[in-house]
Enzyme design. Structure first.
Site, PDB file in Angstrom:
ATOM      1  N   CYS A 333       0.832  -1.200   0.000  1.00 55.91           N
ATOM      2  CA  CYS A 333       0.000   0.000   0.000  1.00 55.91           C
ATOM      3  C   CYS A 333       0.874   1.260   0.000  1.00 55.91           C
ATOM      4  CB  CYS A 333      -0.977  -0.047   1.165  1.00 55.91           C
ATOM      5  SG  CYS A 333      -2.376   1.083   0.983  1.00 55.91           S
ATOM      6  N   HIS A 437      -3.554  -5.505   1.441  1.00 56.70           N
ATOM      7  CA  HIS A 437      -3.320  -5.820   2.847  1.00 56.70           C
ATOM      8  C   HIS A 437      -3.802  -7.251   3.119  1.00 56.70           C
ATOM      9  CE1 HIS A 437      -2.232  -1.778   4.152  1.00 56.70           C
ATOM     10  NE2 HIS A 437      -3.245  -1.309   3.464  1.00 56.70           N
TER      11      HIS A 437
END
Length: 490
Positions: A333, A437
């Site tokens: 991310c 994630h």
């Protein structure tokens, strides 16, 4: 008939409220109750994507798992995600509504009470029991006038309270008795009992302490809970817990994670922390990135600011040396965005508008955008076809030549949106970036990563989490007056 409700408040942050609520949720399920967790206001950069497409605090997702119910944005209607020392992003019922400074938020809170009470009512309509978790401490009397997290909520919703103190940090008698001394008498009347948490040693040595607290407060003792070792296998939410983490495990493979000031979703590493073949190192500011097999740049709530902190720590030099030695790098991310050639923030989403150079280990560029991706996904990594699951929670779009070699092919699990690429891989395959994630929580994907590092997985992560929840519930059953606690709910 609407559900009964019970609220667990604490004498301070990180006294174990989240874990107690999770354990109580599992115990309620064992008693045949449909139970749901609720936290009016949370502050955390560890968040989860819900089944209804929003975001809530990671602890509420764990509590929902313990309760055996799908997650919903109404379990945590107000989530604050710190972006600086004095400012935070405000999430209301799962969606970002803006960014505010701490002082301004005290004014904003009054307007959020309606959303909090609406979400609570929605949960009550479809449950037998709602277990509510407070935030911080009711003794923060300077914040009481606009409070929606503790007694302000409890009194508005007429929910009885049990107060938790943490003996492990010391001063538990003073913290419990002191809370009674400083809060408004009408607030104190909402408290139906107290729990002392994280006791170590012979519990008989604290019998007199429990009696003293009862006499000084007028609240009955509901249990003395020992330190529960199973808690270490469950996701931690607060950055306070991250401060206690250093090197985990003593395996042959070393995975290093530089800890930036606004690290987010650090539960991405929980499964690695439990792997017997892995030595997981959280690298603190002031320490160099050690010689490692894999360096992972984690997510961030303020990517540009964290990139500056990364450079100030000298970690950009360490990382370049790691790559020259043939080491592998994974950016997740915000960490993925940092690995590129540049990060642009033309609309000032994270701070003043502008563009900053990235670390240049991936030939991609990122532009931060106001639209936030909040999606659960499934798919496969393209280099080996190994299945994966995870979730996206990010702002920004990343493009460039290395994105032409995507890490994975993914699709939203909530609907048929078709497959799409995710991430980027360097030409030599040593540097990988992804927006996903939760990658290491999947046994197949984690085993594939460890295989590339020359070792094998020895863990079934989901089974380990379920076993840990059950072990925590067993511990609470043995040391709390659980039936009396549930009887307090109204």
């Amino acid at each position: 008939m609407s559900a009964r409700a019970l609220m667990i408040q604490g004498t301070g942050s990180d006294v174990g409220k989240s874990l107690l609520v999770a354990g109580l949720c599992r115990l309620a399920v064992r008693r045949g109750l449909r139970v749901v967790p609720f936290k009016p206001q949370n502050m955390s950069n560890n968040a989860a994507v819900t089944a209804d497409g929003g975001e809530i605090g990671r602890a509420q997702a764990l509590q929902a798992r313990a309760a055996g119910v799908p997650t919903t944005v109404h379990m945590n209607p107000v989530l604050l995600k710190p972006q600086s020392e004095i400012g935070a992003q405000v999430i209301v019922q799962g969606r970002r509504v803006g960014t505010t400074k701490a002082a301004d938020y005290q004014v904003l809170k009054a307007s959020l009470k309606a959303a909090v009470l609406e979400s609570f009512a929605r949960l009550k309509a479809d449950a037998d029991l709602v277990i509510v978790e407070g935030a911080g401490s009711p003794a923060e009397v300077n914040l009481r006038a606009t409070d929606i997290a503790n007694m302000g909520f409890a009194r508005a919703a007429d929910v009885p309270v049990v107060l938790v103190g943490d003996i492990d940090r010391g001063g538990v008698i003073a913290s419990l008795v002191g809370t009674k001394a400083v809060i408004d008498p009408a607030d104190a009347a909402m408290i139906e009992g107290f729990i002392v948490n994280r006791f170590r040693g012979d519990p008989r040595l604290f019998d007199e302490g429990m009696r003293f607290i009862e006499a000084a407060t007028g609240w009955p003792a509901l249990g003395l809970v020992p330190h529960l070792s199973a808690a270490a296998s469950l996701p931690a939410e607060d950055a306070v817990a991250l401060d206690r983490m250093g090197r985990a495990g003593g395996g042959a493979v070393t995975v290093a994670v530089p800890v930036t000031p606004r690290i987010s979703n650090f539960d991405d590493f929980d499964a690695l922390r439990m792997e017997p073949s892995v030595s997981l190192v959280f690298v603190r500011r002031g320490a160099p990135i050690p010689v490692a097999d894999l360096v992972v740049l984690p997510g961030s709530k303020a990517t540009i600011a964290d990139l500056a902190a990364f450079r100030e720590a000298g970690w950009d030099i360490d990382l370049a040396a790691h790559v020259r030695r043939g080491g592998r790098v994974l950016g997740v991310c915000g960490g993925y965005q940092m690995l590129g050639r540049s990060i642009a923030d033309p609309e000032g989403i994270e701070g003043p508008p502008g563009t900053v150079p990235g670390l240049g280990l991936l030939d991609v560029e990122t532009v931060l955008t106001p639209v936030k991706a909040l999606t659960r996904v499934g798919g496969r990594s393209l280099s080996d076809g190994v299945p994966l699951t995870g979730y996206e929670m990010h702002v920004g779009k990343t493009v460039g030549p290395d994105a032409g070699r995507p890490f994975a092919e993914i699709a939203d699990t909530a609907g048929d949106t078709g497959a799409r690429p995710d991430g980027a891989v360097s030409a030599d395959g040593a540097v990988v970036g992804t927006y996903l994630h939760g990658l290491f929580a999947g046994d197949d994907q984690r085993a594939a990563w460890l295989g590339r590092l020359g070792t094998a997985s020895g863990l079934s992560y989901e089974s380990a989490v379920e076993a840990a929840i059950d072990a925590v519930a067993d511990g609470l059953e043995a040391h709390l007056a659980v039936d009396r606690l549930f009887a307090i709910a109204r």
